[in-house]
Write a protein that holds these residues in place. Sequence first.
Motif, short mmCIF file in Angstrom:
data_model
loop_
_atom_site.label_atom_id
_atom_site.label_comp_id
_atom_site.label_asym_id
_atom_site.label_seq_id
_atom_site.Cartn_x
_atom_site.Cartn_y
_atom_site.Cartn_z
N ARG A 1 -6.09 -0.91 -1.81
CA ARG A 1 -6.94 0.13 -2.37
C ARG A 1 -6.34 0.73 -3.13
O ARG A 1 -5.13 1.58 -2.98
N LEU B 1 -5.67 15.77 -6.06
CA LEU B 1 -4.73 14.85 -5.07
C LEU B 1 -4.57 15.54 -3.87
O LEU B 1 -4.49 15.18 -2.72
N GLN C 1 0.85 -1.28 0.28
CA GLN C 1 -0.08 -0.03 0.01
C GLN C 1 1.02 1.11 0.06
O GLN C 1 0.48 2.12 -0.57
N PRO D 1 -12.40 3.82 -4.84
CA PRO D 1 -11.01 3.03 -5.08
C PRO D 1 -11.49 1.51 -5.47
O PRO D 1 -12.44 0.96 -4.91
N ARG E 1 -6.77 4.01 -6.01
CA ARG E 1 -7.46 5.07 -6.38
C ARG E 1 -7.79 5.06 -8.05
O ARG E 1 -6.58 5.05 -8.49
N GLY F 1 0.99 4.28 -2.82
CA GLY F 1 0.74 5.73 -2.21
C GLY F 1 2.02 6.49 -2.86
O GLY F 1 1.67 7.72 -3.40
#
Lengths: 380, 289
Positions: free
Chosen positions: B135, B209, B6, B128, B137, B10
Amino acid sequence: MLRFRATAAIFSVALIAAGCSAPGSGNEDSGSTDGPIKIALVDAQSGQLSSLGAWELKGARLAVDEWNAQGGVNGRQIQLDVFDDQGDPTVGTNLARKIDSEGYIAMVGTAESAVTIAMAPLLKQAEIPNITSGQSPGLVAVGSDFLFLNGPTSTTYDETLAKHIVDGQGIKSIAMITNNGGYGKGEHDAFLKALQARNVTPLADQVVTTDQKDFSAVLTGIRQKNPKVIFLGAEEVESGLIVKQARDLGITATFAGAAPQGTPVFIDTAGARNAEGTIVSSPYLSNDISEASKKFAAAYKAKFNEEAELHGAKAYDGTQILLTALKTSNVATGKPLADAIRATKYEGLLGSFAFDRTGVGIFETSIGTIQGGQLVAAGS
Amino acid sequence: MQVTLQTIIGGVSLGAVYALVALGFSLVYRTMGLVNFAHGNVVTVGAYLASTFYLSTRLPFALAMIVAIGVTGLIGLVIERVLRPLENRDFDLMLIGTIGFGIVLDALIIMIWGATGRAVPSPVPSPPIDLFGLRIRTYDLVVLAIAAVATVLLVLFLSRTKQGAAMQAVAMDHEAATAVGIHVGRSNATAFMIGAGLAALAGGLVGPLLYVSPALGGALGIKGFAAAILGGFGSIPGAIVGGLAIGILDSFTAGHFQGYSELVTFLVFTVIIMIRPTGVFGERTVNRA
């Protein structure tokens, strides 16, 4: 050789810049008894914290204009001049010297604790009373007789918040995200202390930097611990980004925080739907809490065509207190003015101000929640 | 494991934005040997233009982006035109000129849009994607796709078109390029224009964002510059690798070092640059004159 020239060129630019500001701003007589009373407003008018500065300016301007419309103080008009600290302590210290040399007798601002803490020793030395909108307990730790807060400290905000969440709702599964700036550090210490006093250990205690943009690592770690409430100790925009990214990651926990989490900037940045249910501890929940706040909100709306909010209200209260003290002290300066501020009892928008030795005048906040994109008083 | 993956996800989306910023830096550097210090501010201008067209004029997001890129490209042309008399005469003054332009743009942004900033809602409203608990997006995927397309177009332009080949020639040896009849000034102008367009693309994409404010470009500019150096200043693949690397590195240090993440990111960056001063793909070091 080339490198030398570059250095020389930069130096000459710096020299010119320094030269521009010096001559016109000689030492004027700060205790002059005629002409306008000069008050400096120092706040971020640019940069990420500029929304705070803009609100502050509006609140202070409203108070000053009201007094000026009624003839000023002792027949003298009040001149409110704006200085942009860019939310930067270094710029702030330069401005402290500038307002001293230009003969300002008092200062309103800043909204950023770190900047105010940096400026406080210089203002103390120059004997210029300062009413700040900062709320970090660090402001009290400075121990300056010339520094006053126009609202409660983080200790009050977070004690009220912890009382509501832990004692009131019985929630003990709490995670914390705070930033390492002046404000965030104060929130971190104050909320942690309030939790420890209730024998609650946070599930996670994460610190982020003030200009961090991606919170995936922090939030994924917190998601695995599945807290019920996530406490935010960061300014408006950063808090908004954290909430937005948390919801994208599927975190459904309720967020909680102090003043920044009740602002429109926070709600816009996070998105109204993501911010729904956020628990906010604030001394000024809405414009409808009292007759005074309704009057203030109407005047604010008429003047700036914008809804009033907490920061404007705080600056309005702070400026009113300063002007009242100027009146009662017959436009004193330096130590007598600071003493007059300390002695001022004032019924403000935030509540009843009575300053103690540390320069804090108010010790109470209320709990609100965000419902449908608006901050409203909590039902319970 | 889930946290690690994750974290990478990101980091990648912001990394793609850093890569676009780095591309703009590198393109101007390889053509003119000049670091455009106004680049970060051009990113902010692009972000404001894109969000203004998207929010106020209610253009579709893609159209708003194209208009913003066009207008910002013109600003790039203006910067180059003003600096052109200094070319080959005084390089340091050109550098300071770009710093000056940055300050001017910063002031203009505050005059036009105010200092407060604005939040831009995501143009891709779908929730998402959930992939084995990870997850992603949907908007991040859009950002990645657009960044990839922009890079491919840029590479094709540089390698397949006459104008692009001319720019490459100027980059290699501008005196020899002049001798064979290439207009160096026009070549530089193109570099500045495309660089500014890429900045607008980065700024426009990052708007939903983050939060569009006058301070936006400063943070992106520094990370983008670091990305360009890390990948090898002047190198196109280097800018991409550098951008993604800085994005992911940043994301990891944020998880592990919390309040000291910025420090650790740049410490790692410094160590890499000490070991390999030319960056990952770089052929040359920054000219020390």
